[in-house]
Design a protein around this motif. Structure first.
Motif, mmCIF file in Angstrom:
data_model
loop_
_atom_site.group_PDB
_atom_site.id
_atom_site.type_symbol
_atom_site.label_atom_id
_atom_site.label_comp_id
_atom_site.label_asym_id
_atom_site.label_seq_id
_atom_site.Cartn_x
_atom_site.Cartn_y
_atom_site.Cartn_z
ATOM 1 N N UNK A 1 0.818 -1.198 0.000
ATOM 2 C CA UNK A 1 0.000 0.000 0.000
ATOM 3 C C UNK A 1 0.862 1.262 0.000
ATOM 4 N N UNK A 2 1.993 1.217 0.701
ATOM 5 C CA UNK A 2 2.909 2.366 0.688
ATOM 6 C C UNK A 2 3.475 2.578 -0.719
ATOM 7 N N UNK A 3 3.777 1.490 -1.416
ATOM 8 C CA UNK A 3 4.296 1.588 -2.779
ATOM 9 C C UNK A 3 3.228 2.143 -3.735
ATOM 10 N N UNK A 4 1.979 1.720 -3.528
ATOM 11 C CA UNK A 4 0.912 2.162 -4.431
ATOM 12 C C UNK A 4 0.485 3.594 -4.162
ATOM 13 N N UNK A 5 0.464 3.994 -2.890
ATOM 14 C CA UNK A 5 -0.113 5.292 -2.548
ATOM 15 C C UNK A 5 0.878 6.245 -1.896
ATOM 16 N N UNK A 6 2.089 5.762 -1.610
ATOM 17 C CA UNK A 6 3.052 6.619 -0.934
ATOM 18 C C UNK A 6 2.798 6.642 0.560
ATOM 19 N N UNK A 7 3.756 7.133 1.325
ATOM 20 C CA UNK A 7 3.561 7.228 2.765
ATOM 21 C C UNK A 7 3.870 5.929 3.467
ATOM 22 N N UNK A 8 3.242 5.749 4.633
ATOM 23 C CA UNK A 8 3.535 4.603 5.500
ATOM 24 C C UNK A 8 2.552 3.457 5.336
ATOM 25 N N UNK A 9 1.580 3.614 4.463
ATOM 26 C CA UNK A 9 0.622 2.543 4.282
ATOM 27 C C UNK A 9 -0.607 2.755 5.140
ATOM 28 N N UNK A 10 -1.543 1.811 5.148
ATOM 29 C CA UNK A 10 -2.830 1.997 5.815
ATOM 30 C C UNK A 10 -2.706 1.927 7.335
ATOM 31 N N UNK A 11 -3.634 2.630 8.020
ATOM 32 C CA UNK A 11 -3.666 2.569 9.480
ATOM 33 C C UNK A 11 -4.210 1.233 9.977
ATOM 34 N N UNK A 12 -5.107 0.618 9.193
ATOM 35 C CA UNK A 12 -5.723 -0.635 9.607
ATOM 36 C C UNK A 12 -5.550 -1.674 8.500
ATOM 37 N N UNK A 13 -4.358 -2.237 8.354
ATOM 38 C CA UNK A 13 -4.127 -3.179 7.249
ATOM 39 C C UNK A 13 -4.946 -4.451 7.379
ATOM 40 N N UNK A 14 -5.348 -4.805 8.608
ATOM 41 C CA UNK A 14 -6.139 -6.016 8.792
ATOM 42 C C UNK A 14 -7.446 -5.947 8.007
ATOM 43 N N UNK A 15 -8.025 -4.740 7.917
ATOM 44 C CA UNK A 15 -9.280 -4.595 7.186
ATOM 45 C C UNK A 15 -9.105 -4.899 5.704
ATOM 46 N N UNK A 16 -7.891 -4.697 5.173
ATOM 47 C CA UNK A 16 -7.649 -4.918 3.758
ATOM 48 C C UNK A 16 -7.596 -6.403 3.416
#
Length: 400
Positions: free
Chosen positions: A144-159
């Motif tokens: 997610x960080x690669x796709x959107x930049x930054x540190x990635x999602x706050x709740x990766x479990x939901x993904x």
């Protein structure tokens, strides 16, 4: 790529892909069904798409699509998107029927090849899910960080929650193959996938795993009578769903804090959905009406230990498939859903325990989580059915 190898690749890859992109299950199912039909070229003609006993399920699907389409005349949602949802569900059902017809014509070598791909694919996906849980979703965060930049999602479990459900349902046809072909692999596969689903920590998935085990045990112990009991339980559960109101805690009782946060929200949603259902119990509010019901965007405030929690009364859907059908399609829709579930339960044949487990798991998840009309979720059911049909023993060998 030949259709045969495409089918094998899709059955192997889909469980792992679903962990990182759950919505991809829908296009992957479409490709898998088409690859089966292209593999068995005679199955491209409609007469060859049928299978013994197909008339009743096809009739139920047609009746459900017809009633859902008719309900678009009075739905409180936008009629055009609601009708598109009906057509999308019908298209998935037609693909599923075509895939089942083609799967019945596979020979034993093809079934063995697909079975190996399924077992390997479920094992790989379960291992990946375990690694993700143990590493705090390192791969998902990086993706997610690669796709959107930054540190990635706050709740990766939901993904990856959709991927865990895909693993949970495809586990059962994979176990049926392992138990038949590689008996020593069945228990390790069950333990690996079970640990992954439990470690992922979603209560719906854990309850679904328990429900799957209970359904399998019932059919194993009681045989044909167990299948009848399972069917009766599913039919009764669907038809009695509007009566659950008195069994639910009141919104005042929720303030005691006996339930965890997501369960409290479910109770708020179900109370609201039941109140709205009571206004149109026979015809329902119309297809996709859950998205636009009056008052659905309002919030209920529940104070627990001095903290005020804001719960939207109906976010998109009731998080209960049977209740959603009652709410949107009324009594005719509920009768058709009950008939469909009862039919599936009574027609569990060879490998009935694993089929019952998949059915039980899907019903539990469907009564706690996803919207019934979501394409990826319906594709998950059909993909599981095709996995059973394409990897079971050749029915022609039993008839010989």
């Amino acid at each position: 790529m030949p259709a045969s190898w495409l089918a094998v690749l899709l059955l192997f890859a889909t469980p792992t892909v679903a962990i990182f992109a759950g919505l991809a299950v829908a296009p992957l199912f479409v490709l898998f069904a088409l690859s089966l039909m292209l593999w068995q070229r005679p199955a491209l003609s409609w007469p060859a798409l049928s299978w013994p006993g197909a008339a009743l399920p096809v009739g139920l699907a047609a009746a459900a699509a017809g009633w859902a389409a008719l309900s678009c005349l009075w739905t409180v949602a936008e009629p055009a998107p609601a009708l598109r949802s009906v057509l999308a569900c019908l298209a998935l059902a037609l693909l599923g029927a075509g895939g089942l017809g083609a799967a019945r014509r596979l020979g034993e070598p093809e079934r063995h090849r697909l079975g190996r791909a399924l077992v390997a694919g479920v094992a790989l996906a379960a291992a990946v899910l375990l690694v993700e849980v143990a590493s705090d979703y390192l791969l998902i965060r990086a993706l997610m960080a690669w796709r959107h930049g930054g540190l990635g999602p706050d709740n990766p479990q939901a993904l990856e929650s959709r991927g865990a459900v895909v693993v949970l349902l495809l586990l059962w046809p994979a176990l049926a193959v392992a138990a038949r072909v590689w008996r020593r692999a069945a228990l390790p596969l069950l333990l690996l996938a079970g640990a992954a689903v439990i470690g992922e920590g979603k209560y719906a998935s854990i309850l679904a795993l328990a429900g799957a085990g209970g359904a399998a045990l019932l059919v194993t112990v009681a045989g044909r009578r167990g299948r009848a009991l399972l069917a009766a339980g599913l039919v009764a559960g669907v038809l009695a769903m509007p009566l659950i109101g008195p069994l639910l805690p009141s919104e005042t009782a929720l303030e005691r804090g006996d339930l965890f946060n997501s369960a409290r929200h479910r109770v708020v949603i179900w109370h609201f959905a039941l109140d709205r259902w009571a206004e149109h119990p026979l015809r329902g509010w119309g297809m996709e009406a859950s998205r636009a019901l009056p008052g659905g965007e309002a919030e209920s405030l529940v104070t627990v230990a001095g903290t005020v929690h804001h719960y939207q009364r109906l976010p998109l859907h009731p998080h209960n498939g049977a209740l959603q059908v009652w709410l949107e399609l009324g009594l005719p829709g509920a009768l058709l859903l009950a008939a469909a579930l009862g039919l599936v339960a009574t027609r569990l044949g060879a490998g009935a325990a694993s089929g019952a487990a998949a059915l039980g798991g899907a019903v539990v998840v469907g009564c706690l989580s996803f919207g019934l009309w979501q394409g990826w979720w319906q594709s998950c059911w059909w993909l599981t059915a095709l996995a059973f049909a394409a990897t079971a023993r050749d029915p022609r060998a039993d008839a010989a």
